[in-house]
Design a protein around this motif. Structure first.
Motif, mmCIF file in Angstrom:
data_model
loop_
_atom_site.group_PDB
_atom_site.id
_atom_site.type_symbol
_atom_site.label_atom_id
_atom_site.label_comp_id
_atom_site.label_asym_id
_atom_site.label_seq_id
_atom_site.Cartn_x
_atom_site.Cartn_y
_atom_site.Cartn_z
ATOM 1 N N HIS A 112 -4.950 4.756 0.951
ATOM 2 C CA HIS A 112 -4.071 3.573 1.012
ATOM 3 C C HIS A 112 -3.903 3.069 2.444
ATOM 4 N N HIS A 171 0.825 -1.213 0.000
ATOM 5 C CA HIS A 171 0.000 0.000 0.000
ATOM 6 C C HIS A 171 0.863 1.268 0.000
ATOM 7 N N ALA A 205 -7.042 1.209 3.353
ATOM 8 C CA ALA A 205 -7.053 -0.076 2.634
ATOM 9 C C ALA A 205 -6.115 -1.066 3.314
ATOM 10 N N ALA A 243 2.147 1.742 -3.500
ATOM 11 C CA ALA A 243 1.034 2.190 -4.368
ATOM 12 C C ALA A 243 0.755 3.676 -4.119
HETATM 13 CU CU LIG Z 1 -3.253 0.884 -1.205
#
Ligand SMILES: [Cu+2]
Ligand SMILES: [Fe+3]
Ligand SMILES: [Fe+3]
Lengths: 306, 306
Positions: B42, A42, B45, A45
């Motif tokens: 993020h 994450h 998540a 990303a």
């Molecule tokens: Cu993420």
């Protein structure tokens, strides 16, 4: 472990995979390996989405460093950061998925003190005589509606200046605005206090500065904290929110839930006020706060203290 | 801003949207708003994927706090964290997408000192007489192959014990293992040093402990740092890696790139050694390190210093 990826050099494309391939599962703490694997994915990303410049990356490093340096025995700036990003509430939600009907949790906050005084029902937790008098009464029940005697309702709130006693040691009386009450044979508890008011989270550090940069204010919706415990039941860590607070729909730590908004009734009657224990007061607030506990399924309550 | 989301209470399902709706775009720093919006998505998540317990969340808070407390003027534990998670290399890669043929960047590392001595070509940066003698020679060119005179090649490395001088103030001679050389009219530079060796990143703090919990070692593949600058060209922050290092394919900060692995030749000839400036040495290492700079497109080199 994929030996191919394991031995590959880092590139922009395969960045997270290369990093995670380095975890040696034969030696690693399994849960830590799992968490860091997800974090790396994450985080990469996120970096790929925002493409920070070197200066922006350094701004992030400095922010984290200052946040760490702000942390002391009495100030936990990383918890504050977790709070304003909704992470604390999310972790709380994930860990407290209760049967419907049971009282919902909300954020603990940094000002809970474990060694609070045990007080008899009816006592006044307000020792500095500031604010509008308020009588809180209620019951503790199980999800089948049965009253629970001997349950402990542990409450705390800011004084009318918007500060917790631990934030103003030497200024406020000792143990101002905190105390724990035990439900009687009929599962009832009651105590006197003052109407809660909104207050800012400590905003003189990096987190306060971040809020400013996001155009956000630092205010928490007015509330009374409560931890409700009874043997054999899940501990509830929650709030009673004041329904007319201007920040009710924009609590800066996202603590408000529909079900936690209290019922506050203004009683303008000196006789009833005197009866409630507020001699000479022209009015007082009457708050009903009933709690419903779910049977515990083995887990134990976590009340951290920074 | 969606007024619906803006006024919604926090729930597990809509967590990131509610948090981000609080950003007031009319008042926020636009780039900060963009970055925190992405970070929140993020981060939520990540939390939803790993579902941390309250204790695990607190472990994370404590880790960040200890990492902050470890940071001093001479120790940047958050940069170390960024390094071992591949974030530093990723940010570097994003910001240094060079035309093919140009020398690639790699991690700067925390031990660069801006006030390094300017030395004449041929000088020896090793002042503590430890290690295997090494002669580094090379050229600086542009992407069309033209030699660049007056380019500065700024180099630094650990001593043979695996420490930078700034890590051992009072132990190593001043300015041991660092210096800057200027290319001559033919774009050439040369200097003497010792063969680089692998060394651990500082692993006595929270980041070192994390590496241990992941079954990872703290070693960097053996390297000589270099920053190559010339007017009108992109600054290159890079390394020369020693090809036979056992950690070449598992550098703990992911700094190795194929193109940065150097060519090291062992010359076992006392005469040639004396000629290279290593009188009495039975052998020396001969390293060729040529750099290719890309024309700068306005950006300016960032060399941070903690
Ligand atoms: Cu993420
Ligand atoms: Fe509070
Ligand atoms: Fe290094």
């Amino acid at each position: 472990m994929n030996k191919q990826t394991d031995l590959a050099y880092f590139t922009e494309e395969n960045s997270a995979a290369v990093v995670n391939a380095r975890i040696d599962k034969t030696k690693a703490h399994p849960r830590m390996a799992e968490v860091i694997d997800a974090l790396t994915r994450h985080l990469h990303a996120f970096i790929k989405e925002v493409e920070p410049t070197h200066e922006e990356w350094l701004t992030g490093i400095k922010f984290l460093t200052e946040t760490g340096h702000m942390c002391t025995e009495w100030r936990q700036e990383f918890i504050l950061l977790s709070d304003i990003l909704g992470v604390s509430m999310l972790v709380d939600a994930i860990n407290n998925r209760r049967p419907s009907g049971a009282t919902e949790n909300t954020i603990l906050g940094p000002f809970y003190v474990a060694n609070r005084p045990m007080l008899p029902n009816g006592d006044n937790i307000c020792k500095d005589m500031k604010g509008e008098p308020c009588l809180v009464t209620g019951t503790v029940r199980d999800t089948e509606g049965r009253l629970i005697p001997g349950a402990v309702v542990d409450v705390w709130q800011t004084n009318d200046d918007g500060f917790y006693d631990v934030q103003q040691k030497g200024v406020q009386p000792e143990e101002n605005m905190r105390g724990a009450f035990t439900t009687d044979a009929e599962g009832r508890y009651w105590f006197r206090t003052v109407k809660p008011r909104f207050y800012p989270i400590p905003d003189d550090g990096p987190v306060g500065k971040l809020l400013g940069q996001l155009g956000r204010h630092p205010f928490r919706a007015a509330h009374i904290h409560a931890i409700v415990t009874a043997e054999g039941y899940d501990t509830v860590i929650t709030h009673i929110f004041e329904p007319n607070c201007r920040y009710l729909r924009e609590d800066t730590v996202f603590g408000v839930k529909e079900s936690l908004v209290g019922h506050f009734e203004k009683v303008e009657d000196t006789l009833e006020a005197a009866e409630a224990g507020f001699d000479g007061a022209p009015f007082f607030w009457k708050v009903q706060a009933d709690w419903v506990l779910a049977r515990s399924h083995g887990g134990k309550a976590i009340v951290h203290h920074v």
